[in-house]
Design a protein around this motif. Structure first.
Motif, mmCIF file in Angstrom:
data_model
loop_
_atom_site.group_PDB
_atom_site.id
_atom_site.type_symbol
_atom_site.label_atom_id
_atom_site.label_comp_id
_atom_site.label_asym_id
_atom_site.label_seq_id
_atom_site.Cartn_x
_atom_site.Cartn_y
_atom_site.Cartn_z
ATOM 1 N N LEU A 124 1.199 -1.483 -0.109
ATOM 2 C CA LEU A 124 -0.033 -0.154 -0.004
ATOM 3 C C LEU A 124 1.073 1.702 0.352
ATOM 4 O O LEU A 124 0.498 2.291 -1.078
ATOM 5 C CB LEU A 124 -0.862 -0.129 1.117
ATOM 6 C CG LEU A 124 -1.851 -1.182 1.783
ATOM 7 C CD1 LEU A 124 -2.609 -1.411 2.511
ATOM 8 C CD2 LEU A 124 -2.600 -0.799 0.216
ATOM 9 N N ILE A 125 2.095 0.950 0.828
ATOM 10 C CA ILE A 125 2.874 2.746 0.296
ATOM 11 C C ILE A 125 3.292 2.452 -0.739
ATOM 12 O O ILE A 125 3.948 3.601 -1.427
ATOM 13 C CB ILE A 125 3.997 2.126 2.246
ATOM 14 C CG1 ILE A 125 2.996 2.299 3.041
ATOM 15 C CG2 ILE A 125 5.163 3.448 2.318
ATOM 16 C CD1 ILE A 125 4.324 2.326 4.828
ATOM 17 N N PHE A 126 4.196 1.985 -1.794
ATOM 18 C CA PHE A 126 4.357 1.142 -2.980
ATOM 19 C C PHE A 126 2.999 2.196 -3.291
ATOM 20 O O PHE A 126 3.800 3.658 -4.165
ATOM 21 C CB PHE A 126 4.472 -0.267 -3.576
ATOM 22 C CG PHE A 126 4.453 0.157 -4.941
ATOM 23 C CD1 PHE A 126 5.617 0.162 -5.269
ATOM 24 C CD2 PHE A 126 3.509 -0.799 -5.224
ATOM 25 C CE1 PHE A 126 6.195 0.086 -7.040
ATOM 26 C CE2 PHE A 126 3.952 -0.683 -6.904
ATOM 27 C CZ PHE A 126 4.861 -0.515 -7.430
ATOM 28 N N ILE A 127 2.027 1.974 -3.653
ATOM 29 C CA ILE A 127 0.979 2.314 -4.295
ATOM 30 C C ILE A 127 0.708 3.733 -4.364
ATOM 31 O O ILE A 127 0.925 4.564 -4.748
ATOM 32 C CB ILE A 127 -0.150 1.980 -4.504
ATOM 33 C CG1 ILE A 127 -0.106 -0.002 -4.576
ATOM 34 C CG2 ILE A 127 -1.072 2.609 -4.292
ATOM 35 C CD1 ILE A 127 -0.559 0.195 -5.634
ATOM 36 N N ALA A 128 0.949 4.259 -2.645
ATOM 37 C CA ALA A 128 0.856 5.824 -2.195
ATOM 38 C C ALA A 128 1.630 6.047 -3.016
ATOM 39 O O ALA A 128 1.607 7.307 -3.642
ATOM 40 C CB ALA A 128 0.929 5.907 -1.195
ATOM 41 N N LYS A 129 3.073 6.004 -3.301
ATOM 42 C CA LYS A 129 5.072 6.584 -3.524
ATOM 43 C C LYS A 129 4.418 6.540 -4.886
ATOM 44 O O LYS A 129 4.323 7.624 -5.587
ATOM 45 C CB LYS A 129 5.168 6.128 -3.005
ATOM 46 C CG LYS A 129 6.065 5.760 -0.920
ATOM 47 C CD LYS A 129 6.775 5.355 -1.266
ATOM 48 C CE LYS A 129 7.774 5.662 0.747
ATOM 49 N NZ LYS A 129 8.029 6.686 0.721
ATOM 50 N N ASN A 130 3.707 6.122 -5.677
ATOM 51 C CA ASN A 130 3.015 6.360 -7.192
ATOM 52 C C ASN A 130 2.106 7.472 -7.380
ATOM 53 O O ASN A 130 2.638 7.734 -8.421
ATOM 54 C CB ASN A 130 2.923 4.480 -7.438
ATOM 55 C CG ASN A 130 4.068 3.834 -7.560
ATOM 56 O OD1 ASN A 130 5.577 4.339 -7.868
ATOM 57 N ND2 ASN A 130 4.062 2.629 -8.291
ATOM 58 N N ILE A 131 1.557 7.357 -6.324
ATOM 59 C CA ILE A 131 0.307 8.056 -6.786
ATOM 60 C C ILE A 131 1.227 9.570 -7.368
ATOM 61 O O ILE A 131 0.397 10.723 -7.716
ATOM 62 C CB ILE A 131 -0.992 8.401 -5.623
ATOM 63 C CG1 ILE A 131 -1.778 6.950 -5.663
ATOM 64 C CG2 ILE A 131 -1.714 9.461 -5.402
ATOM 65 C CD1 ILE A 131 -2.948 7.159 -5.082
ATOM 66 N N LYS A 132 1.707 10.341 -6.740
ATOM 67 C CA LYS A 132 2.879 10.992 -6.360
ATOM 68 C C LYS A 132 3.536 11.705 -8.407
ATOM 69 O O LYS A 132 3.529 12.448 -8.867
ATOM 70 C CB LYS A 132 3.667 11.710 -5.590
ATOM 71 C CG LYS A 132 2.584 12.219 -4.439
ATOM 72 C CD LYS A 132 3.806 12.828 -3.275
ATOM 73 C CE LYS A 132 3.224 13.108 -2.109
ATOM 74 N NZ LYS A 132 4.430 13.656 -0.936
ATOM 75 N N ARG A 133 3.174 10.409 -9.219
ATOM 76 C CA ARG A 133 3.963 10.135 -10.246
ATOM 77 C C ARG A 133 2.969 11.519 -11.341
ATOM 78 O O ARG A 133 1.861 11.155 -11.310
ATOM 79 C CB ARG A 133 4.216 9.051 -10.886
ATOM 80 C CG ARG A 133 5.378 7.921 -10.080
ATOM 81 C CD ARG A 133 5.414 7.126 -10.804
ATOM 82 N NE ARG A 133 4.123 6.181 -10.954
ATOM 83 C CZ ARG A 133 3.957 4.818 -11.591
ATOM 84 N NH1 ARG A 133 5.459 4.691 -12.074
ATOM 85 N NH2 ARG A 133 3.161 4.308 -11.841
ATOM 86 N N LYS A 134 3.108 11.542 -12.478
ATOM 87 C CA LYS A 134 2.680 11.822 -13.240
ATOM 88 C C LYS A 134 1.546 11.198 -13.629
ATOM 89 O O LYS A 134 0.634 11.539 -13.843
ATOM 90 C CB LYS A 134 3.681 12.372 -14.338
ATOM 91 C CG LYS A 134 2.564 13.644 -15.303
ATOM 92 C CD LYS A 134 3.474 13.903 -16.522
ATOM 93 C CE LYS A 134 2.859 14.856 -17.431
ATOM 94 N NZ LYS A 134 4.031 15.274 -18.544
ATOM 95 N N TYR A 135 2.000 10.492 -14.124
ATOM 96 C CA TYR A 135 1.008 9.360 -14.835
ATOM 97 C C TYR A 135 0.841 7.884 -13.833
ATOM 98 O O TYR A 135 1.362 7.488 -13.012
ATOM 99 C CB TYR A 135 0.888 8.157 -15.883
ATOM 100 C CG TYR A 135 1.702 9.504 -16.951
ATOM 101 C CD1 TYR A 135 0.470 10.072 -17.690
ATOM 102 C CD2 TYR A 135 2.879 9.870 -16.982
ATOM 103 C CE1 TYR A 135 0.795 10.926 -18.720
ATOM 104 C CE2 TYR A 135 3.861 10.918 -18.148
ATOM 105 C CZ TYR A 135 2.296 10.849 -19.072
ATOM 106 O OH TYR A 135 2.253 11.677 -20.190
#
Length: 305
Positions: free
Chosen positions: A216-227
């Motif tokens: 879930l933390i991995f998913i959260a960190k990826n949310i800040k990406r452009k896509y």
């Protein structure tokens, strides 16, 4: 019925996947030890096919197999493609070649060769079965091999129904569960796993690590990406709301690490996804029987992120 050490390892590995597939294996051993079943060679081959098909249902999703079959060398070789997907190996790998050779012979021995002929004897099939046991040992017969299968599963872009059902059984072993969540790096798993209850607060134990947090933390960190998949942010919010509600209204969660993990996730989420319901629950994160330094630090990060 006494099992050899090798058979015990195979049985335990299959049992971690499911009761049905491990029962097939025990029945196969029972068949071999029977003296008065004339058709035992046919039945043994049938059972071997069921075990093999069950494993490849989990480890070789149709979509991945069809993708591999775009290779002209595998165009009309579905079973071989299925084995290569399951093992994540190349066509010329010796173990893959051996596995394909053994597996392809089960159909021949499972079916009658002619109503007027004498039935096959067990000796005609037993060597093939023993070769298959060696394959099973390498597939699931040790903890390291089970971790290898878990790593293979995490490489699929999206889980199938069979994969999710198998994982629920395999996660009885918390080391395997943790290895899975640490290695899972596909955002497409979040929704199907959420829908199947993998992130339910009912699974949170007071004295255990919440292994799901790694993913879930991995998913959260990826949310800040452009896509990114916007739906993933909404699912993270749902998970946090459900955990908060469970702890506040059903059964208070005493696992203080949970609150640190949730705050870590919230720190990564864009602010527009953090609603008042969640903000109002944050003071409860500090109400633990342990030192709350981690939670306090996480709240500071959240405020200033």
């Amino acid at each position: 019925m006494k099992l050899t050490v090798k058979q015990e390892h195979i049985y335990e590995g299959l049992k971690s996947i499911g009761e049905e597939i491990s029962s097939f294996y025990l029945d196969a051993i029972e068949l071999i030890n029977q003296k008065n079943i004339v058709s035992q060679s046919y039945l043994l081959a049938h059972v071997a096919r069921e075990i093999d098909g069950g494993l490849r249902d989990i480890l070789s999703p149709d979509k991945a197999k069809k993708e591999l079959q775009k290779n002209p060398a595998l165009k009309d070789r579905g079973q071989v493609a299925s084995i290569l997907v399951a093992l994540d190996l190349e066509l010329d790998n010796p173990f893959a070649i051996k596995y394909a050779s053994v597996s392809s012979k089960f159909a021949k021995y499972a079916h009658r060769r002619g109503a007027t002929k004498k039935p096959r004897t067990l000796s005609e099939v037993i060597e093939l079965w023993e070769e298959y046991e060696n394959i099973l040992l390498k597939l699931v017969g040790s903890f390291i091999n089970q971790l290898n299968r878990i790593e293979r599963i995490t490489k699929f872009k999206k889980p199938t129904k069979q994969i999710l059902e198998a994982l629920k059984n395999m996660f009885a072993n918390k080391q395997i569960e943790r290895h899975f969540y640490i290695n899972l790096k596909s955002e497409n798993w979040l929704e199907p796993m959420y829908n199947k209850g993998f992130f339910s607060p009912k699974l949170i134990k007071d004295e255990e690590l919440w292994n799901q947090a790694e993913y879930l933390i991995f998913i959260a960190k990826n949310i800040k990406r452009k896509y990114f998949k916007e739906s993933n942010a909404r699912f993270l919010v749902k998970i946090i709301e459900e955990i908060n509600f469970h702890s506040e209204n059903i059964q208070k969660l005493k696992n203080y690490r949970i609150w640190y993990f949730l705050l870590d996730i919230l720190t990564e989420l864009p602010k527009q996804y953090i609603n008042k319901k969640i903000i109002n629950s944050i003071p409860n994160y500090l109400n633990t029987q342990h030192e709350n330094t981690l939670e306090s630090l996480a709240i500071f990060k959240l405020i200033h992120s």
